[in-house]
Design a protein around this motif. Sequence first.
Motif, mmCIF file in Angstrom:
data_model
loop_
_atom_site.group_PDB
_atom_site.id
_atom_site.type_symbol
_atom_site.label_atom_id
_atom_site.label_comp_id
_atom_site.label_asym_id
_atom_site.label_seq_id
_atom_site.Cartn_x
_atom_site.Cartn_y
_atom_site.Cartn_z
ATOM 1 N N LEU A 118 0.818 -1.208 0.000
ATOM 2 C CA LEU A 118 0.000 0.000 0.000
ATOM 3 C C LEU A 118 0.854 1.260 0.000
ATOM 4 N N VAL A 119 1.888 1.316 0.877
ATOM 5 C CA VAL A 119 2.691 2.541 0.954
ATOM 6 C C VAL A 119 3.598 2.708 -0.265
ATOM 7 N N GLU A 120 3.857 1.627 -0.974
ATOM 8 C CA GLU A 120 4.650 1.753 -2.192
ATOM 9 C C GLU A 120 3.819 2.275 -3.359
ATOM 10 N N ASN A 121 2.485 2.240 -3.212
ATOM 11 C CA ASN A 121 1.606 2.654 -4.301
ATOM 12 C C ASN A 121 0.724 3.853 -3.974
ATOM 13 N N PHE A 122 0.505 4.110 -2.693
ATOM 14 C CA PHE A 122 -0.381 5.199 -2.294
ATOM 15 C C PHE A 122 0.278 6.045 -1.210
ATOM 16 N N SER A 123 -0.153 7.296 -1.105
ATOM 17 C CA SER A 123 0.272 8.133 0.008
ATOM 18 C C SER A 123 -0.435 7.685 1.281
ATOM 19 N N LEU A 124 0.105 8.096 2.429
ATOM 20 C CA LEU A 124 -0.566 7.796 3.693
ATOM 21 C C LEU A 124 -1.927 8.475 3.751
ATOM 22 N N ALA A 125 -2.023 9.648 3.134
ATOM 23 C CA ALA A 125 -3.306 10.344 3.074
ATOM 24 C C ALA A 125 -4.339 9.497 2.332
ATOM 25 N N LYS A 126 -3.951 8.920 1.206
ATOM 26 C CA LYS A 126 -4.856 8.085 0.430
ATOM 27 C C LYS A 126 -5.210 6.809 1.189
ATOM 28 N N ILE A 127 -4.240 6.240 1.902
ATOM 29 C CA ILE A 127 -4.490 5.006 2.651
ATOM 30 C C ILE A 127 -5.535 5.244 3.744
ATOM 31 N N ARG A 128 -5.541 6.447 4.329
ATOM 32 C CA ARG A 128 -6.582 6.752 5.315
ATOM 33 C C ARG A 128 -7.969 6.698 4.667
ATOM 34 N N GLU A 129 -8.062 7.208 3.453
ATOM 35 C CA GLU A 129 -9.343 7.167 2.747
ATOM 36 C C GLU A 129 -9.756 5.722 2.456
ATOM 37 N N LEU A 130 -8.777 4.907 2.054
ATOM 38 C CA LEU A 130 -9.072 3.503 1.751
ATOM 39 C C LEU A 130 -9.507 2.752 3.007
ATOM 40 N N MET A 131 -8.873 3.088 4.149
ATOM 41 C CA MET A 131 -9.233 2.410 5.391
ATOM 42 C C MET A 131 -10.649 2.767 5.817
ATOM 43 N N LYS A 132 -11.012 4.037 5.703
ATOM 44 C CA LYS A 132 -12.367 4.430 6.087
ATOM 45 C C LYS A 132 -13.390 3.713 5.214
ATOM 46 N N ALA A 133 -13.073 3.582 3.929
ATOM 47 C CA ALA A 133 -13.987 2.891 3.017
ATOM 48 C C ALA A 133 -14.098 1.409 3.364
ATOM 49 N N ALA A 134 -12.985 0.804 3.806
ATOM 50 C CA ALA A 134 -12.980 -0.628 4.116
ATOM 51 C C ALA A 134 -13.572 -0.930 5.483
ATOM 52 N N ASP A 135 -13.556 0.046 6.383
ATOM 53 C CA ASP A 135 -14.093 -0.144 7.731
ATOM 54 C C ASP A 135 -15.594 -0.407 7.638
ATOM 55 N N PRO A 136 -16.066 -1.561 8.110
ATOM 56 C CA PRO A 136 -17.502 -1.865 8.013
ATOM 57 C C PRO A 136 -18.399 -0.794 8.630
ATOM 58 N N ARG A 137 -17.901 -0.104 9.665
ATOM 59 C CA ARG A 137 -18.699 0.952 10.302
ATOM 60 C C ARG A 137 -18.306 2.350 9.812
ATOM 61 N N HIS A 138 -17.248 2.429 9.010
ATOM 62 C CA HIS A 138 -16.773 3.706 8.452
ATOM 63 C C HIS A 138 -16.441 4.722 9.550
ATOM 64 N N ASP A 139 -15.975 4.213 10.678
ATOM 65 C CA ASP A 139 -15.594 5.091 11.783
ATOM 66 C C ASP A 139 -14.119 5.500 11.729
ATOM 67 N N ALA A 140 -13.310 4.783 10.971
ATOM 68 C CA ALA A 140 -11.891 5.139 10.859
ATOM 69 C C ALA A 140 -11.763 6.562 10.325
ATOM 70 N N GLU A 141 -10.764 7.299 10.833
ATOM 71 C CA GLU A 141 -10.582 8.675 10.389
ATOM 72 C C GLU A 141 -10.146 8.727 8.929
ATOM 73 N N ASN A 142 -10.793 9.580 8.146
ATOM 74 C CA ASN A 142 -10.256 9.854 6.822
ATOM 75 C C ASN A 142 -9.200 10.954 6.944
ATOM 76 N N ASN A 143 -8.622 11.360 5.837
ATOM 77 C CA ASN A 143 -7.499 12.292 5.910
ATOM 78 C C ASN A 143 -7.904 13.647 6.476
ATOM 79 N N THR A 144 -9.080 14.136 6.064
ATOM 80 C CA THR A 144 -9.537 15.431 6.563
ATOM 81 C C THR A 144 -9.804 15.390 8.054
ATOM 82 N N GLU A 145 -10.492 14.361 8.504
ATOM 83 C CA GLU A 145 -10.797 14.231 9.933
ATOM 84 C C GLU A 145 -9.521 14.121 10.754
ATOM 85 N N TYR A 146 -8.571 13.362 10.233
ATOM 86 C CA TYR A 146 -7.305 13.170 10.945
ATOM 87 C C TYR A 146 -6.576 14.491 11.139
#
Length: 218
Positions: A118-146
């Motif tokens: 993931l870090v070889e292909n995406f920025s950490l900012a983008k990975i936060r967005e991907l994590m929020k999307a993958a989180d079943p409850r969507h509670d993970a912080e996205n980049n803006t919230e972080y």
Amino acid sequence: MTKLNLYVVRHGQTYFNIYNKLQGWSNAPLTEKGIQGAVTTGQKLANIHFSAAYSSDTTRAQDTANIILKENNSAEGVTLITSPFIREQFYGSFEGDDMDVVWEKVGAPYNMHTFKELVENFSLAKIRELMKAADPRHDAENNTEYWQRVEQGFTLIANNPELHDNDNVLLISHGNTILSLLERYGDGKFDTRVRPDNGSVTKMELADGDLTIISYNQ
């Protein structure tokens, strides 16, 4: 312009670290190695005069900070200031889960299976967005919230009326937060694929709300 010298330390090793569990807002105590590592860091910084000390409000960060201050030769009278603004990234419903399993879920839509991929292909900012999307409850912080939260932590430090130009400030932080600061403020000079060691020191300068990275993972 007031310039502050920040000594940003990643907290000591915790049990979640050795169990390979995601540890954002969740918490685990320092291991014996983590305690000793904080002592070693404190000894390395023993002759730095800190005018203030900050940490996230997690016990792993607070314990690390208190150990370092105890080892310091001029920390008498310095009171540790804790804040939720300085916490690690929030991983939502993935908190406490096995890291390898989580990154597999986050990367699956892109045929990626590890955090390294993931870090070889995406920025950490983008990975936060991907994590929020993958989180079943969507509670993970996205980049803006972080960043809305973390920036309040640096505003808290900058607005301390007792700090003056060129003062030294101890700041106990977290692995992904330090990497995120490198990505945002490091001007591409540092490899964000290299994680900071527990107890390592990263030096930064804070002036007029802007951060400059001086050295990393020392």
